[in-house]
Design a protein around this motif. Sequence first.
Motif, PDB file in Angstrom:
ATOM      1  N   THR A 164      15.019 -22.074  78.565  1.00 45.80           N
ATOM      2  CA  THR A 164      15.740 -22.088  77.295  1.00 45.80           C
ATOM      3  C   THR A 164      16.540 -20.816  77.099  1.00 45.80           C
ATOM      4  N   GLU A 165      17.684 -20.950  76.446  1.00 45.19           N
ATOM      5  CA  GLU A 165      18.519 -19.780  76.157  1.00 45.19           C
ATOM      6  C   GLU A 165      17.917 -18.904  75.070  1.00 45.19           C
ATOM      7  N   GLN A 166      16.869 -19.408  74.411  1.00 44.13           N
ATOM      8  CA  GLN A 166      16.155 -18.610  73.412  1.00 44.13           C
ATOM      9  C   GLN A 166      14.980 -17.856  74.041  1.00 44.13           C
ATOM     10  N   ASN A 167      14.980 -17.763  75.359  1.00 38.36           N
ATOM     11  CA  ASN A 167      13.853 -17.149  76.077  1.00 38.36           C
ATOM     12  C   ASN A 167      13.548 -15.739  75.588  1.00 38.36           C
ATOM     13  N   ILE A 168      14.561 -14.916  75.446  1.00 35.69           N
ATOM     14  CA  ILE A 168      14.323 -13.515  75.107  1.00 35.69           C
ATOM     15  C   ILE A 168      13.904 -13.354  73.643  1.00 35.69           C
ATOM     16  N   VAL A 169      14.253 -14.329  72.798  1.00 30.67           N
ATOM     17  CA  VAL A 169      13.861 -14.250  71.387  1.00 30.67           C
ATOM     18  C   VAL A 169      12.344 -14.306  71.273  1.00 30.67           C
ATOM     19  N   TRP A 170      11.770 -15.361  71.851  1.00 36.51           N
ATOM     20  CA  TRP A 170      10.321 -15.540  71.730  1.00 36.51           C
ATOM     21  C   TRP A 170       9.563 -14.773  72.808  1.00 36.51           C
ATOM     22  N   GLY A 171      10.141 -14.666  73.987  1.00 37.34           N
ATOM     23  CA  GLY A 171       9.503 -13.874  75.030  1.00 37.34           C
ATOM     24  C   GLY A 171       9.456 -12.397  74.690  1.00 37.34           C
ATOM     25  N   GLY A 172      10.425 -11.957  73.865  1.00 35.49           N
ATOM     26  CA  GLY A 172      10.473 -10.559  73.469  1.00 35.49           C
ATOM     27  C   GLY A 172       9.310 -10.132  72.598  1.00 35.49           C
ATOM     28  N   ILE A 173       8.537 -11.097  72.116  1.00 32.75           N
ATOM     29  CA  ILE A 173       7.357 -10.754  71.311  1.00 32.75           C
ATOM     30  C   ILE A 173       6.416  -9.837  72.088  1.00 32.75           C
ATOM     31  N   ALA A 174       6.376 -10.007  73.400  1.00 29.14           N
ATOM     32  CA  ALA A 174       5.498  -9.159  74.214  1.00 29.14           C
ATOM     33  C   ALA A 174       5.833  -7.688  74.033  1.00 29.14           C
ATOM     34  N   GLY A 175       7.109  -7.376  73.884  1.00 34.02           N
ATOM     35  CA  GLY A 175       7.527  -5.993  73.696  1.00 34.02           C
ATOM     36  C   GLY A 175       7.230  -5.442  72.316  1.00 34.02           C
TER      37      GLY A 175
END
Length: 330
Positions: A164-175
């Motif tokens: 998904t193109e929203q990968n960094i939005v939700w994946g960024g939660i790790a940061g």
Amino acid sequence: MSSTVEPSVTAAEGVVSREPEPAGPPRPLSLRRKAKAYLELTKPRVIELLLVTTLPTMIFAQRGFPDLVTMAATLIGGAMAAGASGAFNCYIDRDIDRVMKRTERRPLVTGEVTPREALVFSWVLTALSLVILYVGANLLAAALGAAAIFFYVVVYSLVLKRRTEQNIVWGGIAGCFPVLIAWAAVRESVEWPAVILFVVIFLWTPPHYWPLSMKYKRDYQEADVPMLGAVASARLVSNQVVLYAWATVVCSLLLVPLGWAGIVYTAVAVGVGGWFVWESHVLQRQAQSPDFEDRKAMRVFHLSISYLTLLFIALAVDPFVGAPLMQFGA
């Protein structure tokens, strides 16, 4: 020159890809070069940015310097947890890293570290990081560290990144987890100021990373990774950058009515926040032009790092200068 290949299955896709097999036995690396290769697996520049948010949060939560053992354990354990996440990511993404020019020199691509070595290294770092956080800080900090690793490795790297193109939005939660870990290490709980700092980083991540994906859009397209900057127009991406930049700055100011922020943090949050928003609008205006060059987006990428760094430096200084501007919270 030809080379033989052998099939391998990527964890993220479950599909067969072909990895080149070395033509002959590799020459042994020196101990120094091998150590450097392992260090590169941990993505040190990412760790630096995470530490920039960790230590100031601890100082802010303590309203002063925490004890040395807690501070050292949190920084070392947190850095190792981030390094483990980065190493797992390099292992999972080794097929696409080979395709992208930006990542083609990573140790798993060059062969300086084997996939097996990288996987063992990742698990060892994970175990050590959680032990250090538990012994040197507390159980909550260790649990949050485990959650951060799980989110980056499983939710982002395995599930979202290639889908998904929203990968960094939700994946960024790790940061965002380092601020929770820092707060928990000092206060043995997660309170509203920590949640606000978590959301600030969550909202900051897209306008930080999407400009980078605009510059490297061809890399992501060739690797078939749907980063927004690679699959959407510059106009759409820049509009999203502006919206998230505004949301980041507004959220950062919520610490004032909570009764935690003083004059230093408030002034810096307004000042550098205004700068961040302004440059995002500049990018938006530039992106309307048919002659827009994606490399111009890197100005916002670099500025976003300066913004977050200055904001958290102000967070660390704030407890030592005056009282909170408003007395509604702690």
